[in-house]
Write a protein that holds these residues in place. Structure first.
Motif, PDB file in Angstrom:
ATOM      1  N   ASN A  87      80.307   0.095  21.388  1.00  0.00           N
ATOM      2  CA  ASN A  87      81.135  -0.543  20.254  1.00  0.00           C
ATOM      3  C   ASN A  87      80.227  -1.427  19.505  1.00  0.00           C
ATOM      4  N   TYR A  88      79.074  -0.858  19.234  1.00  0.00           N
ATOM      5  CA  TYR A  88      78.163  -1.404  18.407  1.00  0.00           C
ATOM      6  C   TYR A  88      77.599  -2.874  19.161  1.00  0.00           C
ATOM      7  N   GLY A  89      77.581  -3.100  20.206  1.00  0.00           N
ATOM      8  CA  GLY A  89      77.365  -4.216  20.855  1.00  0.00           C
ATOM      9  C   GLY A  89      76.722  -3.862  22.393  1.00  0.00           C
ATOM     10  N   PHE A  90      76.200  -5.077  22.889  1.00  0.00           N
ATOM     11  CA  PHE A  90      75.643  -4.978  24.354  1.00  0.00           C
ATOM     12  C   PHE A  90      76.936  -5.067  25.398  1.00  0.00           C
ATOM     13  N   PRO A  91      76.508  -4.398  26.433  1.00  0.00           N
ATOM     14  CA  PRO A  91      77.613  -4.473  27.626  1.00  0.00           C
ATOM     15  C   PRO A  91      77.750  -6.115  27.655  1.00  0.00           C
ATOM     16  N   ALA A  92      78.872  -6.384  28.235  1.00  0.00           N
ATOM     17  CA  ALA A  92      79.351  -7.592  28.636  1.00  0.00           C
ATOM     18  C   ALA A  92      78.305  -8.554  29.533  1.00  0.00           C
ATOM     19  N   ILE A  93      77.709  -7.832  30.398  1.00  0.00           N
ATOM     20  CA  ILE A  93      76.794  -8.320  31.398  1.00  0.00           C
ATOM     21  C   ILE A  93      75.654  -8.872  30.802  1.00  0.00           C
ATOM     22  N   LEU A  94      74.955  -8.099  29.931  1.00  0.00           N
ATOM     23  CA  LEU A  94      73.600  -8.274  28.924  1.00  0.00           C
ATOM     24  C   LEU A  94      74.116  -9.524  28.131  1.00  0.00           C
ATOM     25  N   LYS A  95      75.247  -9.511  27.532  1.00  0.00           N
ATOM     26  CA  LYS A  95      75.696 -10.358  26.306  1.00  0.00           C
ATOM     27  C   LYS A  95      75.799 -11.736  27.199  1.00  0.00           C
ATOM     28  N   GLY A  96      76.503 -11.852  28.331  1.00  0.00           N
ATOM     29  CA  GLY A  96      76.660 -12.941  29.397  1.00  0.00           C
ATOM     30  C   GLY A  96      75.095 -13.386  29.728  1.00  0.00           C
ATOM     31  N   PHE A  97      74.079 -12.830  29.785  1.00  0.00           N
ATOM     32  CA  PHE A  97      72.970 -13.248  30.135  1.00  0.00           C
ATOM     33  C   PHE A  97      72.125 -13.966  29.267  1.00  0.00           C
ATOM     34  N   PHE A  98      72.478 -13.284  28.091  1.00  0.00           N
ATOM     35  CA  PHE A  98      71.847 -14.321  26.904  1.00  0.00           C
ATOM     36  C   PHE A  98      72.671 -15.432  26.798  1.00  0.00           C
ATOM     37  N   ASP A  99      73.955 -15.454  26.969  1.00  0.00           N
ATOM     38  CA  ASP A  99      74.762 -16.825  26.772  1.00  0.00           C
ATOM     39  C   ASP A  99      74.445 -17.924  27.796  1.00  0.00           C
ATOM     40  N   ARG A 100      74.174 -17.388  29.256  1.00  0.00           N
ATOM     41  CA  ARG A 100      74.112 -18.142  30.187  1.00  0.00           C
ATOM     42  C   ARG A 100      72.629 -18.452  30.490  1.00  0.00           C
ATOM     43  N   VAL A 101      71.578 -17.701  30.246  1.00  0.00           N
ATOM     44  CA  VAL A 101      70.148 -17.988  30.544  1.00  0.00           C
ATOM     45  C   VAL A 101      69.328 -18.376  29.408  1.00  0.00           C
ATOM     46  N   PHE A 102      69.783 -17.937  28.111  1.00  0.00           N
ATOM     47  CA  PHE A 102      68.814 -18.423  27.030  1.00  0.00           C
ATOM     48  C   PHE A 102      69.566 -19.845  26.618  1.00  0.00           C
ATOM     49  N   LEU A 103      69.212 -20.654  27.071  1.00  0.00           N
ATOM     50  CA  LEU A 103      69.863 -21.898  27.116  1.00  0.00           C
ATOM     51  C   LEU A 103      68.799 -22.988  26.152  1.00  0.00           C
ATOM     52  N   PRO A 104      69.364 -24.090  25.750  1.00  0.00           N
ATOM     53  CA  PRO A 104      68.776 -25.248  25.246  1.00  0.00           C
ATOM     54  C   PRO A 104      67.638 -25.678  26.290  1.00  0.00           C
ATOM     55  N   GLY A 105      66.553 -25.844  25.836  1.00  0.00           N
ATOM     56  CA  GLY A 105      65.386 -26.442  26.761  1.00  0.00           C
ATOM     57  C   GLY A 105      64.693 -25.002  27.602  1.00  0.00           C
ATOM     58  N   VAL A 106      65.300 -24.048  27.261  1.00  0.00           N
ATOM     59  CA  VAL A 106      64.801 -22.875  28.145  1.00  0.00           C
ATOM     60  C   VAL A 106      64.391 -21.903  26.855  1.00  0.00           C
ATOM     61  N   SER A 107      65.113 -21.323  26.222  1.00  0.00           N
ATOM     62  CA  SER A 107      64.771 -20.432  25.199  1.00  0.00           C
ATOM     63  C   SER A 107      64.207 -21.113  23.863  1.00  0.00           C
ATOM     64  N   PHE A 108      65.201 -22.133  23.675  1.00  0.00           N
ATOM     65  CA  PHE A 108      64.920 -22.968  22.410  1.00  0.00           C
ATOM     66  C   PHE A 108      65.215 -24.419  22.469  1.00  0.00           C
ATOM     67  N   THR A 109      64.542 -25.427  21.780  1.00  0.00           N
ATOM     68  CA  THR A 109      65.017 -26.651  21.570  1.00  0.00           C
ATOM     69  C   THR A 109      65.848 -27.125  20.102  1.00  0.00           C
ATOM     70  N   LEU A 110      66.419 -27.931  20.096  1.00  0.00           N
ATOM     71  CA  LEU A 110      67.055 -28.195  18.683  1.00  0.00           C
ATOM     72  C   LEU A 110      66.435 -29.462  18.400  1.00  0.00           C
ATOM     73  N   VAL A 111      65.727 -29.457  17.176  1.00  0.00           N
ATOM     74  CA  VAL A 111      64.944 -30.340  16.356  1.00  0.00           C
ATOM     75  C   VAL A 111      65.388 -30.705  15.090  1.00  0.00           C
ATOM     76  N   ASN A 112      66.234 -31.864  15.068  1.00  0.00           N
ATOM     77  CA  ASN A 112      66.872 -32.136  13.824  1.00  0.00           C
ATOM     78  C   ASN A 112      67.822 -31.105  13.477  1.00  0.00           C
ATOM     79  N   GLY A 113      68.790 -30.606  14.417  1.00  0.00           N
ATOM     80  CA  GLY A 113      69.511 -29.542  14.216  1.00  0.00           C
ATOM     81  C   GLY A 113      68.992 -28.029  14.029  1.00  0.00           C
ATOM     82  N   LYS A 114      67.671 -28.094  14.167  1.00  0.00           N
ATOM     83  CA  LYS A 114      67.077 -26.656  13.921  1.00  0.00           C
ATOM     84  C   LYS A 114      66.622 -26.138  15.233  1.00  0.00           C
ATOM     85  N   VAL A 115      66.553 -24.625  15.318  1.00  0.00           N
ATOM     86  CA  VAL A 115      66.083 -24.328  16.627  1.00  0.00           C
ATOM     87  C   VAL A 115      64.680 -23.998  16.537  1.00  0.00           C
ATOM     88  N   GLN A 116      64.090 -24.279  17.710  1.00  0.00           N
ATOM     89  CA  GLN A 116      62.633 -23.969  17.823  1.00  0.00           C
ATOM     90  C   GLN A 116      62.363 -23.388  18.897  1.00  0.00           C
TER      91      GLN A 116
END
Length: 193
Positions: A87-116
């Motif tokens: 359906n032009y998207g990832f299976p729910a399990i992979l989308k859930g991996f991105f939601d649950r594992v690609f976290l602040p402090g893990v995949s990115f840091t917010l600096v002045n509201g911007k993603v690094q």
């Protein structure tokens, strides 16, 4: 290299499973250390709970429940995603991996509201995908999975990391020869990772 392979197809007899087996075998043959993360086989829970969402920006607590997956992601030098596109998207399990594992402090840091991006350990990303529909239909839908891989992930991994997006379109009309040709393309691409 240490390569994290994220696989997200529930059926072991699927072409996706054949692509996964090809990817893992090719990477190992090339001498890479492969962390084979079969999300269905591992029973990964994709649902972000209310508790997890409330702790999402709390970097001291947000890894609770996914710490081993975070560690695997942070140890990887390359990321290979093997997934169908539904359906032009990832299976729910992979989308859930991105939601649950690609976290602040893990995949990115917010600096002045911007993603690094924080995942500078990852220098190469390869996606191996299959679409039921044609390339044209995916383009007409703006191809969200390709955008996630080539834009969202590009923003969190090492700057100037190498990216490959390999897609077999029109799986609904695929043939033995089209699937064999795509397997050969995947093998060649991953042998040179």
């Amino acid at each position: 290299m240490r390569v994290l392979v994220l696989f997200s197809h529930p059926c072991e007899e699927s072409f996706g499973a054949a692509l996964h087996a090809c990817a893992v075998a090719t990477l190992r043959k090339a001498g890479h250390e492969v962390d084979d993360c079969d999300l269905y086989a591992e029973g990964f829970q994709p649902v972000l709970t209310a508790t997890e969402r409330r702790a999402y920006h709390d970097t001291a607590k947000n890894r609770d429940g996914v710490a081993t997956y975070v560690e695997r992601l942070q140890q990887a030098q390359a990321l290979v995603i093997v997934t169908p596109i539904w359906n032009y998207g990832f299976p729910a399990i992979l989308k859930g991996f991105f939601d649950r594992v690609f976290l602040p402090g893990v995949s990115f840091t917010l600096v002045n509201g911007k993603v690094q991006g924080n995942l500078h350990n990852i220098t190469k990303v390869v996606a191996v995908t299959t679409y039921g529909g044609s390339h044209l239909k995916a383009l007409l839908m703006s191809d969200p999975p390709r955008r996630v891989v080539t834009r969202m992930l590009r923003g969190v991994v090492k700057p100037f990391a190498r990216f490959r997006y390999l897609a077999h379109y029109s799986m609904n009309l695929s043939t033995d020869s089209s699937r064999a040709a795509f397997l050969a393309k995947v093998e060649k691409a991953l042998a040179g990772i």
